[in-house]
Each structure stands twice: as structure tokens, then as C-alpha cells.
Design a protein around this motif. Structure first.
Motif, PDB file in Angstrom:
ATOM      1  N   VAL A 133       0.968  -1.129  -0.031  1.00 17.03           N
ATOM      2  CA  VAL A 133       0.116   0.035   0.000  1.00 17.03           C
ATOM      3  C   VAL A 133       0.952   1.420  -0.168  1.00 17.03           C
ATOM      4  O   VAL A 133       1.635   1.449   0.924  1.00 17.03           O
ATOM      5  CB  VAL A 133      -0.918   0.222   1.349  1.00 17.03           C
ATOM      6  N   PRO A 134       0.863   2.125  -1.210  1.00 13.79           N
ATOM      7  CA  PRO A 134       1.528   3.317  -0.988  1.00 13.79           C
ATOM      8  C   PRO A 134       1.296   4.203   0.300  1.00 13.79           C
ATOM      9  O   PRO A 134       0.109   4.387   0.941  1.00 13.79           O
ATOM     10  CB  PRO A 134       1.125   4.037  -2.128  1.00 13.79           C
ATOM     11  N   ALA A 135       2.205   4.848   0.882  1.00 11.73           N
ATOM     12  CA  ALA A 135       2.075   5.498   2.094  1.00 11.73           C
ATOM     13  C   ALA A 135       2.911   6.707   2.221  1.00 11.73           C
ATOM     14  O   ALA A 135       4.006   6.803   1.869  1.00 11.73           O
ATOM     15  CB  ALA A 135       2.230   4.560   3.235  1.00 11.73           C
ATOM     16  N   SER A 136       2.567   7.488   3.181  1.00  7.32           N
ATOM     17  CA  SER A 136       3.247   8.866   3.389  1.00  7.32           C
ATOM     18  C   SER A 136       3.067   9.279   4.916  1.00  7.32           C
ATOM     19  O   SER A 136       1.817   8.767   5.678  1.00  7.32           O
ATOM     20  CB  SER A 136       2.643   9.976   2.427  1.00  7.32           C
ATOM     21  N   ARG A 137       3.799  10.151   5.363  1.00 11.14           N
ATOM     22  CA  ARG A 137       3.497  10.694   6.744  1.00 11.14           C
ATOM     23  C   ARG A 137       3.397  11.983   6.637  1.00 11.14           C
ATOM     24  O   ARG A 137       4.159  12.692   6.022  1.00 11.14           O
ATOM     25  CB  ARG A 137       4.942  10.061   7.542  1.00 11.14           C
ATOM     26  N   VAL A 138       2.429  12.305   7.556  1.00 14.92           N
ATOM     27  CA  VAL A 138       2.262  14.113   7.505  1.00 14.92           C
ATOM     28  C   VAL A 138       2.146  14.404   9.097  1.00 14.92           C
ATOM     29  O   VAL A 138       1.945  13.719  10.043  1.00 14.92           O
ATOM     30  CB  VAL A 138       0.963  14.372   6.795  1.00 14.92           C
ATOM     31  N   ASP A 139       2.784  15.773   9.340  1.00 16.60           N
ATOM     32  CA  ASP A 139       2.427  16.320  10.467  1.00 16.60           C
ATOM     33  C   ASP A 139       2.019  17.616  10.681  1.00 16.60           C
ATOM     34  O   ASP A 139       2.091  18.508  11.516  1.00 16.60           O
ATOM     35  CB  ASP A 139       3.955  16.157  11.438  1.00 16.60           C
ATOM     36  N   THR A 140       1.424  17.945   9.519  1.00 12.25           N
ATOM     37  CA  THR A 140       0.778  19.440   9.269  1.00 12.25           C
ATOM     38  C   THR A 140      -0.594  19.176   8.720  1.00 12.25           C
ATOM     39  O   THR A 140      -0.827  18.152   7.953  1.00 12.25           O
ATOM     40  CB  THR A 140       1.365  20.457   8.479  1.00 12.25           C
ATOM     41  N   ALA A 141      -1.440  20.234   9.086  1.00 10.72           N
ATOM     42  CA  ALA A 141      -2.717  19.853   8.405  1.00 10.72           C
ATOM     43  C   ALA A 141      -2.762  20.285   6.983  1.00 10.72           C
ATOM     44  O   ALA A 141      -3.549  19.193   6.362  1.00 10.72           O
ATOM     45  CB  ALA A 141      -3.814  21.015   9.064  1.00 10.72           C
ATOM     46  N   GLU A 142      -1.886  20.968   6.440  1.00 14.42           N
ATOM     47  CA  GLU A 142      -1.957  21.201   5.133  1.00 14.42           C
ATOM     48  C   GLU A 142      -1.441  20.008   4.298  1.00 14.42           C
ATOM     49  O   GLU A 142      -1.806  19.672   3.331  1.00 14.42           O
ATOM     50  CB  GLU A 142      -1.207  22.602   4.570  1.00 14.42           C
ATOM     51  N   GLY A 143      -0.581  19.226   5.065  1.00 12.71           N
ATOM     52  CA  GLY A 143       0.247  18.102   4.604  1.00 12.71           C
ATOM     53  C   GLY A 143      -0.917  16.942   4.299  1.00 12.71           C
ATOM     54  O   GLY A 143      -0.915  16.151   3.541  1.00 12.71           O
ATOM     55  N   LEU A 144      -1.791  16.858   5.603  1.00 11.09           N
ATOM     56  CA  LEU A 144      -2.938  15.963   5.537  1.00 11.09           C
ATOM     57  C   LEU A 144      -3.880  16.242   4.202  1.00 11.09           C
ATOM     58  O   LEU A 144      -4.309  15.336   3.717  1.00 11.09           O
ATOM     59  CB  LEU A 144      -3.751  16.039   6.661  1.00 11.09           C
ATOM     60  N   CYS A 145      -4.138  17.673   4.088  1.00  8.48           N
ATOM     61  CA  CYS A 145      -5.110  17.838   2.904  1.00  8.48           C
ATOM     62  C   CYS A 145      -4.470  17.210   1.513  1.00  8.48           C
ATOM     63  O   CYS A 145      -5.154  16.755   0.784  1.00  8.48           O
ATOM     64  CB  CYS A 145      -5.374  19.356   2.797  1.00  8.48           C
ATOM     65  N   ALA A 146      -2.954  17.573   1.422  1.00  9.60           N
ATOM     66  CA  ALA A 146      -2.412  17.230   0.164  1.00  9.60           C
ATOM     67  C   ALA A 146      -2.453  15.832   0.140  1.00  9.60           C
ATOM     68  O   ALA A 146      -2.683  15.385  -0.912  1.00  9.60           O
ATOM     69  CB  ALA A 146      -1.103  18.018   0.077  1.00  9.60           C
TER      70      ALA A 146
END
Length: 530
Positions: free
Chosen positions: A495-508
Motif C-alpha cells: 500500500v503506498p504510504a506517506s507521513r504528515v505532521d501538518t494540516a496542509e500536509g494531510l489535505c495534500a
């Protein structure tokens, strides 16, 4: 010494008759984790290609996915589990399915009938294990009895109420010669509303006394039925509440915004305080999830009269319509949530900004699976006016259902996006579901809220009167060492995956996942709320 029994012609064996019977009864998908005893069922999948077999790497994934499928499809899926040990591995999500009143045909392979007396290492009291989660159990002992038992199992699962029906499948019953499929069994006709019960509920609503209407089950899943109940409550000046964890709930703009009864008993008591009447609409009378020192288990206020509008085996649609007629209202009279899609948030990721991001990015028709636990506390409030969607919840309290529930929902509704809000601790119970999502190419976006803690248990430690806890107690709820790496876990499952720690990063990240077919995982690094 017992002579081996020759295998029958697979074109006429019990397994093939079983699968044909399931198909003729409306069961088209089987979520499976098979073993040796189930090989003839597996072989028959090639002979009967209309039955879709979905492989799970853990039985809890199979049972949770079957639950999610049935909640969205409105008809049962089957599971295929291996002996009592496999059934035991799937038990937690069968418990959740039972609490959700989900129709589910639970097929469990067993040793051949002539082999049982030898007490082989994998033998167990399978029926006793199944009894705790199954309302119907049958173990046919001959191939000619298998297909009729399968048809009866589907009818029992459909109900009403929906329930887990366990069909025990001895290996020789599966491989033995069988006469062919059995005809579908007509489902049970739901009980018609009792006019006296409808009149009593309507009288309670007209009484002028404080009345609470608690709604759940089949009614909150249907926007029209929910709107009719909401209109009835509003016309009488009554308070409308939804059960805490509905199996499926219609939410979002253009639908009724029903507050949910609080999980915390003391808050639920405040919501119900002073009620003279409690009208139950397709749900149970409220109780505390756990016992706490010096706190009530029964949440119904003293002196409050409880009116059950419709029983679990009743015709919920007819009962709701009758209540609306008694009060002179219909779904068209209900107040519906206006569109309220927030601006996309920015800044550090928190539980609240995560909820705003989900509301801002949610597509119409989304199936939102919520096992976010403490990190998801703001989601219900922030998604009231979001795009119309269906919400699936953890009904039985056994964590680890989110990932498989989402997989099953995606199999049932391949034309709809599925977003799974998952907590880090719960995700590790059934992380194997990611592999099934990748194998099947399911359109599931999983947002894992990684606060590196069983945060809800930190809260419960104090609520049960055990004190704040010292370092050894707190360490039992700490997931920081070693840190879980969900990007690596998801990638390892395909499963392709990414890590975010900001709200704008989550939206993207949500935008990227929506634009690409197949499953995705977003590891959202959020601080613990408790």
C-alpha cells in the motif's frame, strides 16, 4: 484402523452444492482464511467462478471485512475459517458484527466426521466457541444435508434481526457426493407494528413532559427514516439522540444532524437528565460501557418510562411511518443540516485540525469508517455539514475492526471512496487488512492517527478509580518505544504510504489518494488528547 474415504467427483460434491446454494440465496462474496479442512471449498471456487473469494491473512480481517460488506451491501457475505482455532482468531470481529446486527454467514471448516474420534491436535469444541457470537449454529453430518443447511443459514443471518449464522463444515461433508444445491429459504417477514405501542410512544411525545428519542440500527442508516423520526421529535419538542456507535449512519449536508449519546457515562447521564420518557427507535436501552465505582450502570434516569417503538425483529420502516402518521409529520418536515464545508486548515496537525481536514476534503458518497478513538473526538462535530456520507462505527467495542471494515465496505461499494480513520494501537490488531486492500485494489484511504499511545486507557485508568498510575502502569499504554512505522508497514503490504505532521500536509495527502486508484495510507502524527 479406518480406511480412507475416496474423494467424490468434484462436480457433484458438497462444496460445490454449498457455493451454488449460497449464490442462489444472494451471497456472492466469501472472505476467507482457509486451511486443510476447507480445500474442497477452495477448489470449488474455480468450478463456480460467480462466487468471489477474498483472501485475508488473519481471520479477524475476514470476519471484520464480512461485517463491513454486509453493512453497506444490505445482504450477507460469507466467511471461511479453519477449525476452532481459526474461529477463535476471528471472534472479536464476529462479536462486533453481532452487536451491529450484521447478517453474516460464518462457515467454519471442521475435521472429517470419521476423524473426530481421534482427537487430532487441531480438534476443539468448535460449537461451544461459536455459541458466544452466533444466534444460529448447525453442523450437517452428511453431504446431502449441507446445501439445505446453507440455505437455512442465509435466511437466519438475514433475520430480522440480522445475525451471525455459523455453519460448521466437516471436511468429508464437503468432499462427499451431494445431490446439488438447495433452493433459497424465504426470509422471515418482520413483525408488523403494534398499534398500542405506537400510540403509547406518540402519547409520550405529546405529554409535554421531557422526552428523549434515542434512535439507531436500521433507522439511522436510512436518511428518510431518520428524517421522519427527527420530524416527530421536533414536533413534540423532544430531544433526538443517536446511539453512541451506530453500525451505519447517514450523515452530512442535507441529512439529519443527530447528536450521538456520549461514550462517557457521566456525560450521557447529563444528556438524559430529567427525562420522563425515553422512546427507543430500533436501539437498546442505554447502559454504561463499563462499571465504575460509585457510578450507575443503567443510564435511564430514575422514574423515566421507556417505550420501545420497534423490536429487533420488527418492521422498523413501518413503525417509523406509523409514528409519523400518529404525529402528523413526515420526512419532509425534518430540519436538515446545511452545507458547511470548512476552509482547509494549516499549521501543526492536531485532533481538531485533522477533523477539519477530513471535512474539507471529503467527497460526496464517501464511506467513513471511524475507529479513530481519542484522536477522532472532533470528527463528528466537524463533519455535520460535510458532503453527504455514510459513517460506520465500532459497534461492539472490540478494537481492530477499522481496517477490515473498510476493506469489506470497499468490496461492497467499488464505486464509492472509503476513508478509514484509524488509531495506531487498534491498527496493529488487524494490520494484515492492508495486504488484502492491495491485493484486491480497493479504493480505501487509511488515515492512521499515530499518537504513540493507547490514549483512551490513560483516561480510563483514572475513571475506574485506579489513580493516575505510576511509570510502570503508564508504560503499559505507551507505544513510543520502539516507535511504530506505519509507512513501512503499509509499504510492506503493498500500500503506498506517506507521513504528515501538518494540516496542509494531510489535505495534500488526501487529495493525492483521491486522485489515484487503489489503497493508500497516511500516517498522521498527532499529539495525544489525553
Amino acid at each position: 484402523m479406518t480406511a480412507p474415504i475416496p474423494a467424490a467427483d468434484p462436480s457433484s460434491n458438497g462444496a460445490r452444492a454449498l457455493i451454488h446454494t449460497l449464490l442462489d440465496s444472494g451471497v456472492e462474496v466469501c472472505f476467507a482464511n482457509p486451511g486443510t479442512s476447507e480445500m474442497h471449498f477452495v477448489a470449488a471456487l474455480d468450478e463456480v467462478p460467480a462466487m468471489r473469494g477474498v483472501l485475508a491473512l488473519f481471520e479477524g480481517v475476514a470476519t471484520g471485512a464480512a461485517d463491513g460488506y454486509a453493512r453497506m451491501a444490505g445482504r450477507p457475505a460469507a466467511t471461511l475459517l479453519h477449525l476452532g482455532s481459526g474461529l477463535g482468531n476471528g471472534l472479536a470481529n464476529l462479536h462486533n458484527a453481532r452487536r451491529a446486527r450484521t447478517p453474516l454467514v460464518n462457515i467454519v471448516g471442521d475435521h472429517a466426521t470419521h476423524h473426530k474420534r481421534f482427537d487430532a491436535p487441531l480438534d476443539s469444541d468448535l460449537v461451544s466457541i461459536a455459541r458466544g457470537v452466533s444466534s444460529w449454529i448447525e453442523a450437517p453430518q452428511t453431504p446431502d444435508a449441507l446445501a439445505p443447511a446453507a440455505a437455512a443459514a442465509v435466511a437466519a443471518a438475514v433475520g430480522p434481526p440480522g445475525q451471525v449464522a455459523t455453519l460448521v463444515l466437516p471436511a468429508d461433508v464437503s468432499w462427499g457426493a451431494a445431490p446439488g444445491p438447495a433452493p433459497a429459504v424465504a426470509p422471515t417477514v418482520p413483525a408488523a407494528p403494534d398499534p398500542a405501542v405506537i400510540d403509547a410512544a406518540a402519547a409520550a411525545l405529546r405529554s409535554g413532559e421531557r422526552t428523549v428519542v434515542l434512535v439507531g440500527g436500521r433507522v439511522v442508516a436510512d436518511p428518510t427514516l431518520l428524517a421522519t423520526v427527527a420530524a416527530a421529535a421536533a414536533a413534540a419538542g423532544a430531544q433526538l439522540l443517536s446511539e453512541t456507535f451506530p453500525a451505519r449512519m447517514a450523515r452530512g449536508a442535507g441529512r439529519v444532524a443527530a447528536d450521538r449519546l456520549s461514550y462517557l457515562a457521566e456525560f450521557a447521564e447529563m444528556q438524559l437528565d430529567g427525562a420522563a420518557h425515553l422512546v427507543l427507535v430500533d436501539t437498546r436501552s442505554p447502559v454504561s460501557f463499563f462499571a465504575y465505582p460509585d457510578k450507575a450502570s443503567d443510564l435511564v434516569p430514575a422514574g423515566c418510562r421507556v417505550h420501545e417503538l420497534v423490536a429487533a425483529d420488527g418492521d422498523a420502516a413501518a413503525a417509523v411511518a406509523a409514528l409519523g402518521d400518529a404525529l402528523g409529520v413526515s420526512a419532509a418536515d425534518a430540519s436538515l443540516a446545511p452545507t458547511d464545508i470548512p476552509s482547509r486548515p494549516d499549521g501543526p496537525l492536531t485532533g481538531e485540525s485533522l477533523a477539519v481536514a477530513l471535512a474539507a476534503c471529503m467527497a460526496e458518497g464517501t464511506i467513513l469508517v471511524d475507529e479513530g478513538n481519542t484522536s477522532g473526538l472532533f470528527v463528528a462535530g466537524r463533519t455535520v455539514g460535510a458532503a453527504p456520507h455514510d459513517l460506520l462505527c465500532l459497534t461492539g467495542g472490540a478494537i481492530g475492526i477499522g481496517l477490515p471494515l473498510a476493506a469489506g465496505a470497499a468490496v461492497a461499494c467499488p464505486d464509492r471512496p472509503v476513508v478509514c480513520l484509524e488509531s495506531d494501537g487498534s491498527a496493529m490488531y488487524t494490520v494484515q487488512a492492508l495486504w488484502t486492500q492491495a491485493r484486491e485494489g480497493l479504493d480505501v484511504t487509511t488515515v492512521v492517527c499515530n499518537n504513540r499511545s493507547y490514549a483512551v486507557l490513560n483516561m480510563e485508568l483514572g475513571r475506574v478509580g485506579a489513580g493516575a498510575g505510576g511509570p510502570r502502569a503508564r508504560a503499559m499504554f505507551d507505544l513510543a518505544e520502539p516507535p511504530l512505522d506505519f509507512v513501512a508497514l503499509a509499504t510492506g503490504c503493498g500500500v503506498p504510504a506517506s507521513r504528515v505532521d501538518t494540516a496542509e500536509g494531510l489535505c495534500a495527502a488526501l487529495d493525492r489518494a483521491a486522485a489515484e486508484p487503489g489503497p493508500h495510507l497516511i500516517e498522521a502524527m498527532v499529539p495525544p488528547l489525553v
